[in-house]
Design a protein around this motif. Sequence first.
Motif, PDB file in Angstrom:
ATOM      1  N   ASN A   1       4.167  -0.057   7.738  1.00 18.21           N
ATOM      2  CA  ASN A   1       2.750   0.041   7.388  1.00 18.21           C
ATOM      3  C   ASN A   1       1.886  -0.752   8.356  1.00 18.21           C
ATOM      4  OD1 ASN A   1       3.278   1.686   5.219  1.00 18.21           O
ATOM      5  ND2 ASN A   1       3.280   0.032   3.717  1.00 18.21           N
ATOM      6  N   ARG A   2       2.332  -1.946   8.718  1.00 18.01           N
ATOM      7  CA  ARG A   2       1.567  -2.773   9.642  1.00 18.01           C
ATOM      8  C   ARG A   2       1.488  -2.113  11.021  1.00 18.01           C
ATOM      9  NH1 ARG A   2       3.963  -8.500  10.307  1.00 18.01           N
ATOM     10  NH2 ARG A   2       4.957  -7.625   8.483  1.00 18.01           N
ATOM     11  N   THR A   3       2.609  -1.587  11.504  1.00 17.29           N
ATOM     12  CA  THR A   3       2.636  -0.932  12.812  1.00 17.29           C
ATOM     13  C   THR A   3       1.779   0.321  12.800  1.00 17.29           C
ATOM     14  OG1 THR A   3       4.876  -1.759  13.140  1.00 17.29           O
ATOM     15  CG2 THR A   3       4.147   0.029  14.579  1.00 17.29           C
TER      16      THR A   3
ATOM     17  N   LEU B   1       7.103  -2.706   4.980  1.00 18.42           N
ATOM     18  CA  LEU B   1       5.976  -3.562   5.342  1.00 18.42           C
ATOM     19  C   LEU B   1       5.693  -3.504   6.836  1.00 18.42           C
ATOM     20  CD1 LEU B   1       6.673  -6.683   3.120  1.00 18.42           C
ATOM     21  CD2 LEU B   1       4.851  -5.009   2.837  1.00 18.42           C
ATOM     22  N   THR B   2       6.723  -3.575   7.645  1.00 20.17           N
ATOM     23  CA  THR B   2       6.503  -3.533   9.088  1.00 20.17           C
ATOM     24  C   THR B   2       6.041  -2.145   9.528  1.00 20.17           C
ATOM     25  OG1 THR B   2       8.850  -3.101   9.473  1.00 20.17           O
ATOM     26  CG2 THR B   2       8.108  -5.387   9.613  1.00 20.17           C
TER      27      THR B   2
ATOM     28  N   GLN C   1      -0.826   0.946  10.930  1.00 18.49           N
ATOM     29  CA  GLN C   1      -2.232   0.544  10.905  1.00 18.49           C
ATOM     30  C   GLN C   1      -2.688   0.074  12.285  1.00 18.49           C
ATOM     31  OE1 GLN C   1      -4.268   1.042   8.369  1.00 18.49           O
ATOM     32  NE2 GLN C   1      -5.933   0.370   9.674  1.00 18.49           N
TER      33      GLN C   1
END
Length: 58
Positions: free
Chosen positions: A31-33, A28-29, A35
């Motif tokens: 993917n967020r980073t 999750l982190t 993006q």
Amino acid sequence: MTPEEFFMYLIIALVIIAPIGARLYRRLTLNRTTQMLRDQLKQSQGPRTTTPPAEPPR
């Protein structure tokens, strides 16, 4: 349930749940980073409206 059984099941659950939770958190982190970095890269590579710097006098 005896204390031995309780701790045995607790340890088994932690051995299974902790790595899965860590992998999910990392994914999750990541993917967020990723993006956020893509968004920043698109902003910095957008159309340039600034003029190039003037040449120094000779």
